[in-house]
Design an enzyme around this catalytic site. Sequence first.
Site, PDB file in Angstrom:
ATOM      1  N   LYS A  29       0.827  -1.213   0.000  1.00  0.00           N
ATOM      2  CA  LYS A  29       0.000   0.000   0.000  1.00  0.00           C
ATOM      3  C   LYS A  29       0.864   1.267   0.000  1.00  0.00           C
ATOM      4  O   LYS A  29       0.601   2.208  -0.733  1.00  0.00           O
ATOM      5  CB  LYS A  29      -0.923   0.058   1.234  1.00  0.00           C
ATOM      6  CG  LYS A  29      -1.827  -1.140   1.405  1.00  0.00           C
ATOM      7  CD  LYS A  29      -2.774  -0.969   2.582  1.00  0.00           C
ATOM      8  CE  LYS A  29      -2.103  -0.788   3.926  1.00  0.00           C
ATOM      9  NZ  LYS A  29      -1.331  -1.960   4.392  1.00  0.00           N
TER      10      LYS A  29
ATOM     11  N   ARG B  42      -8.735   1.363   9.971  1.00  0.00           N
ATOM     12  CA  ARG B  42      -8.315  -0.005  10.282  1.00  0.00           C
ATOM     13  C   ARG B  42      -9.325  -0.720  11.165  1.00  0.00           C
ATOM     14  O   ARG B  42      -9.119  -1.879  11.503  1.00  0.00           O
ATOM     15  CB  ARG B  42      -6.986   0.054  11.025  1.00  0.00           C
ATOM     16  CG  ARG B  42      -5.778  -0.323  10.154  1.00  0.00           C
ATOM     17  CD  ARG B  42      -4.568  -0.032  10.982  1.00  0.00           C
ATOM     18  NE  ARG B  42      -3.406  -0.790  10.705  1.00  0.00           N
ATOM     19  CZ  ARG B  42      -2.349  -0.317  10.056  1.00  0.00           C
ATOM     20  NH1 ARG B  42      -2.357   0.875   9.538  1.00  0.00           N
ATOM     21  NH2 ARG B  42      -1.276  -1.069   9.932  1.00  0.00           N
TER      22      ARG B  42
ATOM     23  N   ARG C  87      12.041  -5.893   4.491  1.00  0.00           N
ATOM     24  CA  ARG C  87      11.695  -4.504   4.187  1.00  0.00           C
ATOM     25  C   ARG C  87      12.622  -3.520   4.895  1.00  0.00           C
ATOM     26  O   ARG C  87      12.983  -3.708   6.044  1.00  0.00           O
ATOM     27  CB  ARG C  87      10.256  -4.290   4.644  1.00  0.00           C
ATOM     28  CG  ARG C  87       9.678  -2.980   4.299  1.00  0.00           C
ATOM     29  CD  ARG C  87       8.195  -3.061   4.330  1.00  0.00           C
ATOM     30  NE  ARG C  87       7.660  -2.957   5.673  1.00  0.00           N
ATOM     31  CZ  ARG C  87       6.378  -2.698   5.915  1.00  0.00           C
ATOM     32  NH1 ARG C  87       5.541  -2.545   4.911  1.00  0.00           N
ATOM     33  NH2 ARG C  87       5.949  -2.613   7.139  1.00  0.00           N
TER      34      ARG C  87
ATOM     35  N   ARG D 175      12.116  -1.454  10.387  1.00  0.00           N
ATOM     36  CA  ARG D 175      11.134  -1.099  11.409  1.00  0.00           C
ATOM     37  C   ARG D 175      11.173  -2.111  12.554  1.00  0.00           C
ATOM     38  O   ARG D 175      11.243  -3.303  12.312  1.00  0.00           O
ATOM     39  CB  ARG D 175       9.734  -1.087  10.788  1.00  0.00           C
ATOM     40  CG  ARG D 175       9.467   0.150   9.975  1.00  0.00           C
ATOM     41  CD  ARG D 175       8.170   0.100   9.229  1.00  0.00           C
ATOM     42  NE  ARG D 175       7.047  -0.459   9.979  1.00  0.00           N
ATOM     43  CZ  ARG D 175       5.790  -0.424   9.542  1.00  0.00           C
ATOM     44  NH1 ARG D 175       5.515   0.128   8.370  1.00  0.00           N
ATOM     45  NH2 ARG D 175       4.824  -0.942  10.248  1.00  0.00           N
TER      46      ARG D 175
ATOM     47  N   ARG E 143       0.546  -8.596  13.937  1.00  0.00           N
ATOM     48  CA  ARG E 143      -0.079  -7.570  13.078  1.00  0.00           C
ATOM     49  C   ARG E 143      -1.030  -8.211  12.055  1.00  0.00           C
ATOM     50  O   ARG E 143      -2.079  -7.667  11.741  1.00  0.00           O
ATOM     51  CB  ARG E 143       1.005  -6.751  12.371  1.00  0.00           C
ATOM     52  CG  ARG E 143       1.689  -5.766  13.333  1.00  0.00           C
ATOM     53  CD  ARG E 143       3.062  -5.346  12.845  1.00  0.00           C
ATOM     54  NE  ARG E 143       3.029  -4.575  11.644  1.00  0.00           N
ATOM     55  CZ  ARG E 143       4.030  -4.538  10.754  1.00  0.00           C
ATOM     56  NH1 ARG E 143       5.147  -5.225  10.974  1.00  0.00           N
ATOM     57  NH2 ARG E 143       3.934  -3.802   9.682  1.00  0.00           N
TER      58      ARG E 143
END
Length: 213
Positions: free
Chosen positions: A13, A88, A127, A160, A171
């Site tokens: 996203k 969310r 990532r 992160r 998550r």
Amino acid sequence: MRLILLGPPGAGKGTQAKMLEEKFGIPQISTGDILRKAVGNDTPLGKKAKAYMGDGQLVPDEIVIELIKEKIKEDDCACGFILDGFPRTIVQAEKLSETLEEMKLDIDAVIDFEVDLNELTVRLTGRRSCLDCGAMFHDETRPPRKRGVCDHCGHELYQRPDDNKETILKRLEVYDNETAPLKDYYRKRGNLKTLEGRGSVDEIFSQVCALVS
Ligand code: AMP
């Protein structure tokens, strides 16, 4: 144009939001980026959000709702915006609908990014993000030109703290329980558009553009 990008963490996203921002000249609003900046700067908002984020939990609705309400009323959102990571929860979606109604505005499209769960874990563990401009890279699939440095702003890249296996699983569970029900919410409102998140970043971007044009 007012868009919502819906999908699990790691679905792409953020990357697509940045490309849409550039093509259409409307701002990306990423609640995750705003909260991470607040945590990095140790602001009162950051202090409230830090523990939830570290555990892979959602920050309480009232905090993010207030944040978004202010953001979408800013001048740079006059021609539209791309919501990335908000709403969310159903409560967040309802409050957003209420706020937009008050402003006599509506969402044009909600793009639902469908990605296989195993693929998501691989994407998230490799990532690397830029804390300054929010650009995203991947060790294998989207490496920066210079290792550890953002292509766009030259800032240092970092992993992160919530991109570790244990927090990723949490998550994804939170996504299934709290966020996935939004698909039905927006399907009923008639603006859900589903995207098969396969192919290169550019191929997916073409699909996204086809869905919103
Ligand atoms: P993201 O960068 O979108 O993956 O968000 C990172 C973290 O920020 C999430 O795991 C949540 O802790 C928090 N967060 C971001 N957006 C929201 C939201 N709309 N509601 C609640 N928490 C959020």
